[in-house]
Design an enzyme around this catalytic site. Structure first.
Site, PDB file in Angstrom:
ATOM      1  N   ASP A   1      -6.843   2.994   2.515  1.00 10.64           N
ATOM      2  CA  ASP A   1      -5.404   2.963   2.272  1.00 10.64           C
ATOM      3  C   ASP A   1      -4.796   4.190   2.954  1.00 10.64           C
ATOM      4  O   ASP A   1      -5.039   5.328   2.554  1.00 10.64           O
ATOM      5  CB  ASP A   1      -5.140   2.978   0.753  1.00 10.64           C
ATOM      6  CG  ASP A   1      -3.652   2.839   0.425  1.00 10.64           C
ATOM      7  OD1 ASP A   1      -2.819   3.300   1.228  1.00 10.64           O
ATOM      8  OD2 ASP A   1      -3.329   2.296  -0.646  1.00 10.64           O
TER       9      ASP A   1
ATOM     10  N   LYS B   1       6.677   2.615   1.757  1.00 10.35           N
ATOM     11  CA  LYS B   1       6.778   4.071   1.776  1.00 10.35           C
ATOM     12  C   LYS B   1       7.228   4.569   3.157  1.00 10.35           C
ATOM     13  O   LYS B   1       8.264   4.171   3.623  1.00 10.35           O
ATOM     14  CB  LYS B   1       5.438   4.661   1.342  1.00 10.35           C
ATOM     15  CG  LYS B   1       4.836   3.966   0.108  1.00 10.35           C
ATOM     16  CD  LYS B   1       5.664   4.223  -1.145  1.00 10.35           C
ATOM     17  CE  LYS B   1       5.433   3.216  -2.274  1.00 10.35           C
ATOM     18  NZ  LYS B   1       4.078   2.776  -2.533  1.00 10.35           N
TER      19      LYS B   1
ATOM     20  N   TYR C   1      -4.100   4.921  -6.495  1.00  8.60           N
ATOM     21  CA  TYR C   1      -2.789   4.545  -7.030  1.00  8.60           C
ATOM     22  C   TYR C   1      -3.012   3.663  -8.269  1.00  8.60           C
ATOM     23  O   TYR C   1      -3.911   2.826  -8.275  1.00  8.60           O
ATOM     24  CB  TYR C   1      -1.980   3.823  -5.944  1.00  8.60           C
ATOM     25  CG  TYR C   1      -0.772   3.127  -6.504  1.00  8.60           C
ATOM     26  CD1 TYR C   1       0.195   3.847  -7.200  1.00  8.60           C
ATOM     27  CD2 TYR C   1      -0.609   1.755  -6.364  1.00  8.60           C
ATOM     28  CE1 TYR C   1       1.293   3.207  -7.749  1.00  8.60           C
ATOM     29  CE2 TYR C   1       0.491   1.115  -6.904  1.00  8.60           C
ATOM     30  CZ  TYR C   1       1.440   1.846  -7.601  1.00  8.60           C
ATOM     31  OH  TYR C   1       2.519   1.208  -8.139  1.00  8.60           O
TER      32      TYR C   1
HETATM   33  N1  LCS Z   1      -1.131   2.246  -2.090  1.00  7.30           N
HETATM   34  C1  LCS Z   1      -0.597   3.426  -2.381  1.00  7.30           C
HETATM   35  C2  LCS Z   1      -1.283   4.686  -1.917  1.00  7.30           C
HETATM   36  C3  LCS Z   1       0.579   3.492  -3.108  1.00  7.30           C
HETATM   37  O1  LCS Z   1       1.093   4.696  -3.377  1.00  7.30           O
HETATM   38  C4  LCS Z   1       1.182   2.296  -3.552  1.00  7.30           C
HETATM   39  C5  LCS Z   1       2.434   2.284  -4.355  1.00  7.30           C
HETATM   40  C6  LCS Z   1       0.578   1.075  -3.235  1.00  7.30           C
HETATM   41  C7  LCS Z   1      -0.574   1.098  -2.485  1.00  7.30           C
HETATM   42  C8  LCS Z   1       1.145  -0.239  -3.661  1.00  7.30           C
HETATM   43  O2  LCS Z   1       2.201  -0.589  -2.826  1.00  7.30           O
HETATM   44  P1  LCS Z   1       3.417  -1.531  -3.254  1.00  7.30           P
HETATM   45  O3  LCS Z   1       2.838  -2.820  -3.722  1.00  7.30           O
HETATM   46  O4  LCS Z   1       4.174  -0.845  -4.343  1.00  7.30           O
HETATM   47  O5  LCS Z   1       4.195  -1.668  -1.981  1.00  7.30           O
HETATM   48  N2  LCS Z   1       2.755   3.525  -4.906  1.00  7.30           N
HETATM   49  C9  LCS Z   1       3.726   3.798  -5.691  1.00  7.30           C
HETATM   50  C10 LCS Z   1       3.928   5.083  -6.261  1.00  7.30           C
HETATM   51  O6  LCS Z   1       3.194   6.040  -6.127  1.00  7.30           O
HETATM   52  N3  LCS Z   1       5.057   5.062  -6.958  1.00  7.30           N
HETATM   53  O7  LCS Z   1       5.621   3.823  -6.980  1.00  7.30           O
HETATM   54  C11 LCS Z   1       4.814   2.921  -6.177  1.00  7.30           C
END
Ligand code: LCS
Length: 400
Positions: A191, A216, A117
Site C-alpha cells: 500500500d 488521498k 489502516y
Molecule cells: N490505505 C491507507 C493507507 C489508508 O490510509 C486508507 C484510508 C485506505 C487504504 C482506504 O482507502 P479508502 O477506501 O478510504 O479510499 N485512510 C483513511 C484515514 O487514515 N482516514 O480516513 C481514511
C-alpha cells in the site's frame, strides 16, 4: 529518471485528445456505448476491436487515469521496456480487497504487518478468514520472524504491507521483504498511499502489486473516494484483478475519475511542497516540550531514517506525534484553528486526527497499545498552507 520527466509523465501520460479536439480528457458520463452495426459487435466479440461496451467493464476516462498512474508507479520499469498496468476502483478498500482476493483464495494464507489502516486491519483480521483465507501478522515484517511465519504457513500466497504505515509511520524494507516473499513463492502487495509514486515506487523495489487509496494525495484535493491496483504482472491483472471490478463491481464514477486525473497531474509539484512543509513542522514538534515523541521518517532521530533515505526520494507529509495522554490530546485537538479535526489525509489543507478514537477505533485497544497507537498519539497530514502558519497554529494549541 529526472524529476522533470516524471512531472511530464504526470501531466501527459494517458491523456485523451478526442475527435472534437478537447485538450483535457473529457468526462464520458455514460453507462453504455453504442455499436454502429453487427460487424462492430463481431469485431468486439472476437477481440479484434478493443471498444468500450459498458462502463462497469471500462470507461475511457478510467482508462486514461489508469494509464497515467501506471506510467508513474512504473516510471523506470517502463523506460527499461517493461509493461505496467493499473485498474481504478471506487475506493481504496475496493482496490485492497480486489488485490488480496486476487492473490489469495480459500485455503491460502496472507501474512501482514501489524500496523495497518484500521479498515485494512479489519479486512485482514475479520473478513478474509470468513472466506477461508487464513491470516497472520508479523510486527514490522522483520526478516527472521517473517521467514519463520512463511515456513509455518507454506500455503502463503501474499505478504501485505504499508510503508510508511498508518498511523505510526513505521517503515518496512520493501526490497528485502520482496526477496523473502518470492523465495517462499508468495507475492508482495504494498500500500503506497502515504508515499505516492512521487516519493516511492515499490514495483521498482521488487513488489508485485501496489495498491492505493487515491482518495488521498493522488486525488489530492479531498473531493473523491477512490482506489487503484497497479502491477507489472500482466497475467495477474488480466486474470485476477480485472474480474474483481467486473464481477464484484467496485466501479468509480466517470466524474470521480476525471477529478482524480486532474489531481494526479500536479502530484509531483504538490509533494515537493508537502514534504518541505512537513520537515519544518516535524522540527518544530521535535523541539516542543509538550510533545513527548515525533515519528517522522525525515528526522535523524527516526529509528528507520536510513531505510527512509534508501527507499524513498523524500519523506512525505504525514507526521505522528505524541502528547502525554488522552486529556492532553483532547486539549490540543479542541484548540487547533487552521488545522482541521478530520480523518483522511493528503488534502491541500492540513488535517489532524486522533487515531485511537477515529481511524483506528476498530482495532482492539490491547493491540493498539502493542503496536504504538497510544491515547496520546496524534496524526497530522501536513497541507500546502504556509508552513509558518501551520507551526503557529500548533504552537498556540500546544500552549499549557
Ligand atoms: N490505505 C491507507 C493507507 C489508508 O490510509 C486508507 C484510508 C485506505 C487504504 C482506504 O482507502 P479508502 O477506501 O478510504 O479510499 N485512510 C483513511 C484515514 O487514515 N482516514 O480516513 C481514511
Amino acid at each position: 529518471m529526472t524529476k522533470q520527466q516524471f512531472s511530464t509523465a504526470a501531466i501527459h501520460a494517458g491523456e485523451i485528445h478526442d475527435a472534437q479536439g478537447a485538450h483535457v480528457t473529457p468526462i464520458y458520463q455514460t453507462s453504455t456505448f453504442t455499436f454502429t452495426d453487427m460487424a462492430a459487435v463481431e469485431a468486439y466479440a472476437s477481440g479484434e476491436a478493443n471498444s468500450y461496451i459498458y462502463s462497469r467493464g471500462g470507461n475511457p476516462g478510467r482508462t486514461a487515469l489508469a494509464e497515467k498512474l501506471a506510467a508513474l508507479e512504473g516510471f523506470n520499469l517502463i523506460q527499461q521496456g517493461e509493461a505496467v498496468t493499473a485498474e481504478i476502483f471506487s475506493s481504496g478498500m475496493a482496490a485492497i480487497s480486489a488485490a488480496l482476493l486476487g492473490v489469495a483464495q480459500a485455503g491460502d494464507h496472507v501474512i501482514a504487518q501489524s500496523v495497518l489502516y484500521g479498515s485494512t486491519d479489519h479486512l485482514v483480521a475479520e473478513l478474509l478468514p470468513q472466506y477461508g483465507i487464513g491470516t497472520s501478522r508479523v510486527p514490522g515484517l522483520a526478516a527472521e520472524a517473517l521467514i519463520r511465519e512463511l515456513e509455518a504457513q507454506p500455503n502463503t500466497t501474499a505478504v501485505y504491507l504499508e510503508t510508511p504505515a498508518n498511523p505510526t509511520m513505521s517503515l518496512v524494507d520493501i526490497a528485502a521483504t520482496a526477496e523473502i516473499a518470492h523465495a517462499h513463492n508468495a507475492r508482495l502487495i504494498v500500500d503506497n498511499t502515504f508515499a505516492t509514486p512521487a516519493l516511492q515506487r515499490p514495483l521498482e523495489l521488487g513488489a508485485d502489486v501496489v495498491v492505493h487509496s487515491t482518495t488521498k494525495y493522488i486525488g489530492g484535493h479531498g473531493t473523491i473516494i477512490g482506489g487503484a491496483v497497479v502491477s507489472h504482472d500482466l497475467t495477474l491483472m488480466e486474470e485476477k484483478i480485472v474480474p474483481m471490478i467486473r464481477y464484484l463491481g467496485g466501479v468509480p464514477s466517470p466524474f470521480d475519475c476525471w477529478l482524480t486525473n486532474l489531481g494526479l497531474k500536479t502530484l509531483p509539484l504538490r509533494m515537493e511542497r508537502h514534504c518541505a512543509n512537513a520537515m519544518q513542522v516535524a522540527r518544530f514538534l521535535a523541539e516542543h516540550e509538550g510533545v513527548t515523541a515525533v515519528h517522522y521518517p525525515g528526522l535523524e532521530s527516526f529509528p528507520q531514517h536510513d531505510l527512509a533515505k534508501r527507499q524513498m526520494d523524500d519523506f512525505g507529509a504525514m507526521i505522528a506525534f505524541e502528547v502525554a495522554d488522552y486529556e492532553a490530546a483532547t486539549r490540543l485537538l479542541n484548540r487547533v484553528q487552521l488545522c482541521t479535526l478530520a480523518v483522511s489525509l493528503g488534502n491541500l489543507d492540513t488535517l489532524i486526527e486522533h487515531p485511537a478514537s477515529m481511524t483506528h477505533s476498530s482495532v482492539d485497544p490491547e493491540i493498539r497499545r502493542q503496536i504504538g497507537i497510544s491515547d496520546g498519539l496524534i496524526r497530522l497530514s501536513v497541507g500546502l498552507e504556509a508552513a509558518e502558519d501551520i507551526v503557529a497554529d500548533l504552537a498556540q494549541a500546544l500552549t499549557m
